[in-house]
Motif scaffolding. Structure first.
Motif, PDB file in Angstrom:
ATOM      1  N   ARG A 168       1.573 -39.677 -52.054  1.00  0.00           N
ATOM      2  CA  ARG A 168       2.352 -38.800 -52.923  1.00  0.00           C
ATOM      3  C   ARG A 168       2.432 -37.396 -52.315  1.00  0.00           C
ATOM      4  NH1 ARG A 168       5.920 -38.800 -57.227  1.00  0.00           N
ATOM      5  NH2 ARG A 168       5.264 -37.469 -58.948  1.00  0.00           N
ATOM      6  N   ASP A 226      19.045 -40.360 -61.334  1.00  0.00           N
ATOM      7  CA  ASP A 226      17.817 -40.264 -60.575  1.00  0.00           C
ATOM      8  C   ASP A 226      17.708 -41.344 -59.516  1.00  0.00           C
ATOM      9  OD1 ASP A 226      16.785 -41.041 -63.789  1.00  0.00           O
ATOM     10  OD2 ASP A 226      17.296 -42.530 -62.291  1.00  0.00           O
ATOM     11  N   GLN A 227      16.779 -41.206 -58.601  1.00  0.00           N
ATOM     12  CA  GLN A 227      16.617 -42.195 -57.552  1.00  0.00           C
ATOM     13  C   GLN A 227      15.222 -42.317 -56.981  1.00  0.00           C
ATOM     14  OE1 GLN A 227      17.754 -44.739 -56.374  1.00  0.00           O
ATOM     15  NE2 GLN A 227      19.706 -44.720 -57.412  1.00  0.00           N
ATOM     16  N   THR A 258       9.817 -42.370 -53.089  1.00  0.00           N
ATOM     17  CA  THR A 258      10.888 -41.605 -53.720  1.00  0.00           C
ATOM     18  C   THR A 258      11.079 -40.222 -53.127  1.00  0.00           C
ATOM     19  OG1 THR A 258      11.687 -40.861 -55.898  1.00  0.00           O
ATOM     20  CG2 THR A 258       9.355 -40.554 -55.471  1.00  0.00           C
ATOM     21  N   ASN A 289      12.358 -38.249 -55.542  1.00  0.00           N
ATOM     22  CA  ASN A 289      12.531 -37.890 -56.947  1.00  0.00           C
ATOM     23  C   ASN A 289      13.987 -38.125 -57.337  1.00  0.00           C
ATOM     24  OD1 ASN A 289      11.788 -37.250 -59.515  1.00  0.00           O
ATOM     25  ND2 ASN A 289      12.061 -35.070 -59.261  1.00  0.00           N
ATOM     26  N   GLU A 292      10.090 -33.308 -55.605  1.00  0.00           N
ATOM     27  CA  GLU A 292       9.027 -33.919 -56.421  1.00  0.00           C
ATOM     28  C   GLU A 292       8.275 -32.902 -57.270  1.00  0.00           C
ATOM     29  OE1 GLU A 292       8.897 -37.545 -57.035  1.00  0.00           O
ATOM     30  OE2 GLU A 292       9.054 -37.344 -54.880  1.00  0.00           O
ATOM     31  N   ASP A 313       8.119 -33.001 -60.989  1.00  0.00           N
ATOM     32  CA  ASP A 313       7.255 -33.906 -61.757  1.00  0.00           C
ATOM     33  C   ASP A 313       6.025 -33.190 -62.337  1.00  0.00           C
ATOM     34  OD1 ASP A 313       8.854 -36.100 -61.601  1.00  0.00           O
ATOM     35  OD2 ASP A 313       7.753 -37.105 -60.007  1.00  0.00           O
ATOM     36  N   SER A 325       3.042 -38.929 -61.531  1.00  0.00           N
ATOM     37  CA  SER A 325       4.145 -39.865 -61.272  1.00  0.00           C
ATOM     38  C   SER A 325       4.160 -40.984 -62.301  1.00  0.00           C
ATOM     39  CB  SER A 325       3.944 -40.468 -59.879  1.00  0.00           C
ATOM     40  OG  SER A 325       4.891 -41.459 -59.619  1.00  0.00           O
ATOM     41  N   PRO A 351      12.252 -48.529 -59.547  1.00  0.00           N
ATOM     42  CA  PRO A 351      12.543 -47.113 -59.734  1.00  0.00           C
ATOM     43  C   PRO A 351      12.887 -46.865 -61.195  1.00  0.00           C
ATOM     44  CG  PRO A 351      14.464 -48.187 -58.831  1.00  0.00           C
ATOM     45  CD  PRO A 351      13.398 -49.247 -58.976  1.00  0.00           C
ATOM     46  N   GLY A 352      13.199 -45.624 -61.537  1.00  0.00           N
ATOM     47  CA  GLY A 352      13.675 -45.360 -62.890  1.00  0.00           C
ATOM     48  C   GLY A 352      12.979 -44.218 -63.613  1.00  0.00           C
ATOM     49  N   GLY A 353      12.277 -43.361 -62.872  1.00  0.00           N
ATOM     50  CA  GLY A 353      11.630 -42.217 -63.514  1.00  0.00           C
ATOM     51  C   GLY A 353      10.707 -42.654 -64.629  1.00  0.00           C
ATOM     52  N   ILE A 359      10.206 -46.376 -65.355  1.00  0.00           N
ATOM     53  CA  ILE A 359       9.532 -47.287 -64.415  1.00  0.00           C
ATOM     54  C   ILE A 359       8.448 -48.066 -65.139  1.00  0.00           C
ATOM     55  CG2 ILE A 359       7.956 -47.395 -62.449  1.00  0.00           C
ATOM     56  CD1 ILE A 359       9.428 -44.953 -61.281  1.00  0.00           C
ATOM     57  N   ARG A 393      15.411 -50.982 -61.562  1.00  0.00           N
ATOM     58  CA  ARG A 393      15.968 -51.984 -60.652  1.00  0.00           C
ATOM     59  C   ARG A 393      14.772 -52.657 -59.983  1.00  0.00           C
ATOM     60  NH1 ARG A 393      18.598 -47.421 -60.045  1.00  0.00           N
ATOM     61  NH2 ARG A 393      17.547 -46.957 -58.102  1.00  0.00           N
TER      62      ARG A 393
HETATM   63  O1  DON Z   1       7.177 -40.157 -59.406  1.00  0.00           O
HETATM   64  C1  DON Z   1       7.921 -40.274 -60.370  1.00  0.00           C
HETATM   65  O2  DON Z   1       7.579 -40.755 -61.422  1.00  0.00           O
HETATM   66  C2  DON Z   1       9.354 -39.838 -60.232  1.00  0.00           C
HETATM   67  N1  DON Z   1       9.473 -38.798 -59.262  1.00  0.00           N
HETATM   68  C3  DON Z   1      10.163 -41.033 -59.885  1.00  0.00           C
HETATM   69  C4  DON Z   1      11.618 -40.736 -59.840  1.00  0.00           C
HETATM   70  C5  DON Z   1      12.438 -41.934 -60.014  1.00  0.00           C
HETATM   71  O3  DON Z   1      11.981 -43.012 -60.249  1.00  0.00           O
HETATM   72  C6  DON Z   1      13.878 -41.767 -59.922  1.00  0.00           C
HETATM   73  N2  DON Z   1      14.497 -43.057 -60.014  1.00  0.00           N
HETATM   74  N3  DON Z   1      15.220 -43.794 -60.163  1.00  0.00           N
END
Ligand code: DON
Length: 590
Positions: free
Chosen positions: A126, A400-401, A420, A422, A441, A444, A473, A493-495, A498, A563
């Motif tokens: 991280r 987000d990604q 990621t 972020n 990041e 976060d 995270s 993924p998915g913030g 997740i 996803r």
């Molecule tokens: O670490 C985390 O929880 C976030 N930075 C993740 C970001 C994320 O999954 C964006 N996604 N689609």
């Protein structure tokens, strides 16, 4: 921590219980008995019953969000590499072919099952806050959070961990040479890849953030606009950076030419990362968090991820409800999912942070006893309002990604990686001359207690910014083991989503006996306590939604969540599937 009460076995089903509550006004909620854990239903896979079918392979499998990367992973396995060799090759390849999430300038986590020792290990690469970071760095003169500062400026960038993480994994568990696993990525960066409609759309959505910087525009733009589907994305500088890493190892990133360029980029634009920050970056091997769910062992990412802790915490609550009897995505099942999610996310905001800086009560949060106590707050029918749990300020979701991939080899090793930048393309900033997109990041962290971040997540003291600290995270690379061996390898993924996406993948497989394809393809729900909203994907029946609304949920149908990339190990081989929510994903094996 609230006091822990002892477990009270009770066999009333929740439905009977709701009836009892309705008929007996004297039986208050506080006295409501908690049901004992319910065993998993016996799963029998039946070809005729499944609408979606997973990919099958006997000797090794890769599930990732981009087909070219998947193929590179499979190629490594075919050459005799193990799951870690393949994982490192995929990690570097995704940095080229999935530039919005795959990365060299970000960070992430790897969960590994080492078949030789039988051990499960969590690798933490991280990002960390630079030494010059400070608690209030995202606040303006008035003490309010300055919009965008923690997302789209050089101040948003945490010290990247991916290159160190990949190298560490390969040295420790891999068998191949760094140069060999990086080679396919170099070729793709050099020769270019055709932009898919998915990637084109991502670039278009982020065109303002990408277009702000010359160094980024020169790679992702053509004729003053982002590349379109069908055009070629060539990344010469990235190819050069990858070649340097292949030749000199991570040293060139942390103490050499690439690092110097990142530091120069920072110095020119008021960023905080200095030479020493890069030099002192450290990867951490951690003991995973683990729990039991209906006879399966779940091992997942410990802090500084909140993912593993809360997946286990929620499963502990769910274990007492016979979800398979209530049915997939029935109002009753969704109710129990939502209520236990809320309770867990409230704890997330309070207790979770970097274990190097704060004491996270992992044992308490993941204990069955604590789940018993929490479950007593869950009424079979009534909705616990978020405000009754703890107050906060909701904020809309943003795009987000991140990306996840899963790999299993023929020797029984299993690897799950989520890494990621972020948000989509991270900060949008490419460090000049490197071709490397830098993360954002730092968002976060909690910029200010009680003020939500890009995912609407709020945090407090435990996740306040401190030099050298890792932002909290949600990334949750997860292994589910049966008789000590990997049975399900998954993540997403998915913030903030997740945790709940990964959770539902496990529940779908364990409770509803779904194969990897079915588990991925069914609609998902999500509740993160604040905002007080039950977010659902399309596909739930109107009458189910109506029951939930009548119960008191603020139901919001929004874009898809997560996803997943999942591999299930069965007696006759590997069955995997890439979430249909991303058309670019691919699962393949041999
Ligand atoms: O670490 C985390 O929880 C976030 N930075 C993740 C970001 C994320 O999954 C964006 N996604 N689609």
């Amino acid at each position: 921590m609230p006091p822990i009460v002892s477990r009270r076995p009770f066999s009333l089903s929740a439905l009977t219980l709701s009836l009892a509550l309705a008929l007996s006004p004297t039986l208050s909620l506080a006295e409501a008995p908690v049901a004992a854990p319910v065993a998993a239903p016996v799963v029998k896979y039946d070809y005729d019953q499944d609408i979606f079918h997973p990919v099958y392979a006997k000797n090794g499998m890769v599930a990732a969000e981009q087909e070219l990367a998947t193929r590179i992973g499979v190629e490594m396995l075919k050459r005799g590499g193990n799951a870690v060799d393949a994982a490192v090759a995929v990690g570097f390849a995704l940095a080229v072919v999935l530039p919005n999430a795959g990365n060299l300038g970000g960070g992430g986590f790897m969960m590994l099952h080492d078949a030789k020792t039988g051990q499960d290990v969590a690798l933490d690469f991280r990002e960390t806050a630079p030494a010059r970071a400070s608690r209030d760095m995202y606040l303006d003169d008035k003490g309010n959070v300055a919009e965008g500062r923690s997302l789209y400026t050089h101040l948003a960038v945490g010290v990247p961990g991916t290159v160190a993480g990949m190298e560490h994994a390969l040295k420790r568990w891999g068998t191949m040479k760094l140069a060999d696993v990086i080679a396919p990525a170099i070729k793709l960066a050099e020769q270019g890849v055709v932009v898919s409609p998915t990637l084109a759309q991502m670039m278009d959505v982020e065109k303002d953030n990408l277009g702000r910087w010359d160094s980024t525009r020169s790679i992702f733009f053509k004729d003053g606009r982002p590349l379109k589907a069908g055009e070629r994305l060539v990344q010469k500088d990235l190819a050069r950076s990858l070649r340097l890493i292949a030749r000199h190892g991570s040293k060139v990133f942390y103490q050499g030419e690439i690092g110097d360029k990142i530091v120069a980029e920072m110095a020119q634009h008021g960023g905080l990362i200095g030479k020493d920050d890069l030099k002192h970056y450290k990867v951490a091997e951690r003991a995973p968090v683990s729990g039991e769910y209906r006879g399966y062992k779940v091992v997942s990412m410990p802090p500084p991820s909140s993912g593993g802790v809360h997946i286990i915490q929620i499963l502990n609550m769910l274990e007492r409800y016979p979800l398979s009897q209530y049915g997939l995505n029935s109002a009753q099942t969704i109710h129990y999912l939502a209520e236990s999610m809320k309770l867990a996310y409230a704890d997330r905001a309070e207790y979770l942070g970097d274990p190097g800086f704060v004491k996270v009560p992992v044992k308490g949060l993941t204990s069955k006893r604590y789940a018993d106590e929490l479950a007593q707050k869950i009424d079979p029918v009534k909705v616990l309002p978020a405000a009754a749990i703890k107050p906060g300020k909701p904020q809309p979701y943003e795009s987000d990604q991140t990306t996840h991939y899963s790999i299993v080899d023929g020797k029984g090793n299993a690897v799950a990686v989520t890494y990621t930048l972020n948000l989509n393309f991270g900060s949008g900033i490419v460090a000049r001359g490197t071709g490397i997109l830098l993360n954002d990041e730092m968002d976060d962290f909690s910029a200010k207690p009680g003020v939500p971040n890009a995912y609407g997540l709020i945090g407090g003291e435990a996740n306040a910014i401190q030099p050298g600290k890792r932002p909290l995270s949600s990334m949750s690379p997860t292994l589910v083991l049966k008789n000590g061996k990997p049975w399900l390898v998954t993540g997403s993924p998915g913030g903030a989503r997740i945790i709940t996406t990964t959770l539902q993948t496990i529940v779908n497989a364990v409770d509803f006996g779904m194969n990897a394809a079915e588990a991925a393809s069914t609609p998902r729900v999500h509740h993160q306590w604040l905002p007080d909203e039950l977010r659902v994907e399309k596909g739930l029946s109107p009458d189910t939604l109506q029951i939930l609304k009548r119960q008191g949920y603020q139901v919001a149908e929004k874009p898809t969540m997560g996803r997943t990339q999942t591999i299930q190990v069965r007696d006759d081989g590997l069955y995997g599937y890439s979430d249909p929510r991303n058309p670019d994903g691919a699962t393949a094996g041999f």
